[in-house]
Design an enzyme around this catalytic site. Sequence first.
Site, PDB file in Angstrom:
ATOM      1  N   ALA A 122       0.841  -1.203   0.000  1.00  0.00           N
ATOM      2  CA  ALA A 122       0.000   0.000   0.000  1.00  0.00           C
ATOM      3  C   ALA A 122       0.870   1.245   0.000  1.00  0.00           C
ATOM      4  CB  ALA A 122      -0.914  -0.014   1.219  1.00  0.00           C
ATOM      5  N   ARG A 124       1.016   3.712   1.849  1.00  0.00           N
ATOM      6  CA  ARG A 124       1.516   4.195   3.143  1.00  0.00           C
ATOM      7  C   ARG A 124       2.817   3.509   3.546  1.00  0.00           C
ATOM      8  NH1 ARG A 124      -3.017   1.181   3.958  1.00  0.00           N
ATOM      9  NH2 ARG A 124      -2.848  -0.726   5.197  1.00  0.00           N
ATOM     10  N   TYR A 125       3.140   2.406   2.849  1.00  0.00           N
ATOM     11  CA  TYR A 125       4.358   1.660   3.201  1.00  0.00           C
ATOM     12  C   TYR A 125       5.518   1.958   2.260  1.00  0.00           C
ATOM     13  CZ  TYR A 125       1.080  -1.133   5.945  1.00  0.00           C
ATOM     14  OH  TYR A 125       0.122  -1.541   6.825  1.00  0.00           O
ATOM     15  N   THR A 126       5.239   2.337   1.034  1.00  0.00           N
ATOM     16  CA  THR A 126       6.306   2.509   0.052  1.00  0.00           C
ATOM     17  C   THR A 126       6.767   3.962  -0.016  1.00  0.00           C
ATOM     18  OG1 THR A 126       4.732   2.885  -1.755  1.00  0.00           O
ATOM     19  CG2 THR A 126       5.421   0.618  -1.348  1.00  0.00           C
TER      20      THR A 126
END
Length: 747
Positions: A122, A124-126
């Site tokens: 997602a 928000r993680y990358t």
Amino acid sequence: MSTDTLVEGTETLPLHTFTEKAYLDYSMYVILDRALPHIGDGLKPVQRRIVYAMSELGLSARAKFKKSARTVGDVLGKFHPHGDTACYEAMVHMAQPFAFRYPLVDGQGNWGAQDDPKSFAAMRYTEARLSAFSEVLLAELGEGTVDWTANFDGTLQEPILLPARLPVVLLNGAAGIAVGMATDIPPHNLREVASAAIHLLEKPKATVDDLCEYIQGPDYPTGADIITPRDDLVRAYHTGSGSVRIRARYESESGDIVVTELPWQVSGARVLEQIAAQMTAKKLPMVADLRDESDHENPTRLVIVPRSSRVDIDTIMLHLFATTDLERSYRVNMNMIGLDGRPAVKDLRTLLKEWLEFRVGTVTRRLQYRLDKVLDRLHILDGLLVAYLNIDEVIAIIRGEDEPRPVLMKRFKLSERQADAILDLKLRHLAKLEEMKIRGEQEELAAERDSLQKTLSSKQRLRTLVKKEITADSEKFGDDRRSALVSRPAAQAMDDTALVPSDPVTIVLSEKGWVRAAKGHEVDPEALSYKAGDSFLAAAQGRSNQQVVFLDSTGRAYTLTAHSLPSARGQGEPLTGRFNPPDGAHFVGVMAGDADSLYLLASDAGYGFVARIGDLYARTKAGKSVLSVPKHARVLQPVPVVDPEADQLAAIDLQGHMLVIPTVEVPRLNRGKGIKIQGVNAKKLAAGEERMVAVVSVPQNGSLVLHAGKRHLKLKASELALYQGDRGRKGKKLPRGLQRVDRAFAE
């Protein structure tokens, strides 16, 4: 609705007019603002907005990574008010090295894999930033090279196009579906495209064939081999549409097949699933095992283990190319929005020519923008120099006048820009050294002005500059071709007989029409167990990769492959479940062997012919009519013929007569009634008093075995001379006790 209820000033339209306009508006929006790339920068609007938003955030290739959610938020909030998922997917696509030939985004984290491109984490993680290659699109953005337009809410400006220094529309390609049209532009190699563009720049009359000397064909991110003939590729570049066929690349390591490169957008896991499905269905017996050894160092490494070293690796691969995604065809449809703002399918020459027009226009605007800056600065420097030469008087005017600007303008004949520049001077810039700096800057800018004016006034100089910049970018970002263009034999799936192991089998048919296949040729079919009320009828010896032909009581033939028959461990299955014989028909015999094996087909009316098994194969469940059966006659079990030139044919009737003739006298037919082998009276046949009960083809060194109840007689081939006679006769009587032969066969 009545006219009385309409609000004053309301416009009314027929429904068909409104819906037609609404649909056309929507379709034009999808075509121009969503699905098709522009020839100038090769980007769709969402891609352009992502790249621009990232540049505005300062996310250059040398900057620190920033959360992808931050970038997507900026894109949605400022330029692209659509779904965040779709926007993030577009961003991910531009970052995947197996999707884009020259990625525009540099990602950190899980950005998906070739096996599953949508397995990315997602947003928000990358984290992400622009790649070094994005400089090709952004380097000249602030230099007056493009037009700007208001964003969706009118609070910001965004570029209509990016000033691409290379034809990105060819480099990364594009795929999209609009309303009533689509685009499929394959990716290409930067060095080849740059060389072709330079050649067209130098020789504007160059043809597509000339350009194809530089652009050999598409160049896909994942490599593999392009096996499309060159003539077909050139034709696609001539018309702007066609197809490209790509085949996986493999090598042999210690007898194993190792696939190292897959066609574009093909999943290695999916390929292994397809191969495993064939193995499970027993359609790939020459493959023993599969392994996926792909890792970070080897993104694609699929290992296929042959069953033995005698298996031809190339034959296996040709079959897999034909039946799996190891070979795929890709559509070419070079549809894009041109400089005129209209979508069109363009051939290679038109595409490059139009892009060069865009590039030359961009460079012209850049040079003119710089020239305007240089002239403005020179104008200001002229005013500053006047001030330094008359510094005391300038200071006096500034100190003594309430409004010094008009006084300075009148006294020294200055413009407003020059007067403002003098008034903005700081005290520390009044030193004598500053005058020398101004004169030095004037000399540099004057030289630059002259150079810019020369370039702008000469089309040849302008083209030379464009050529140098394309060459420089080609050297900086270019790389070797990944997709080799090779000539390969066409992929061809092996037929069932080639895919099934050739093991000896005995096909057993029961009286009730149940069938099974036992391994080996040493099986005693009569000793097998049968269902209650059923018993052995016939058997044939063949191999598991051969076709088996069944004959019914109406003279129709039906075909199955031996390996598809149930095992003899059970009691088999009824043939009526596999075929659709006529009502009342029952199965009377079975034939097996290769396609050239011969069998004698006959009826008890005394007629028959020799047939090749390959001519009896039936493609449908309804079978194929091969033996014409006379009225009141019955079909006899088919018997094998070893060598028609040397075999002897023995025919036995109900009264115990046996006639022996050379088998070669019986014609070879595909279908029909055949010729009269033994004399049988038609009236007595109808009454059941006379018929041919058996016919056997005895090999040269074989024997004929006759059974009549509990008695039997074995005659060697040399002993059959006593019963020889003319074809169509009854023959001679058999010894006493063998007047009622119920079974005859050769051994």
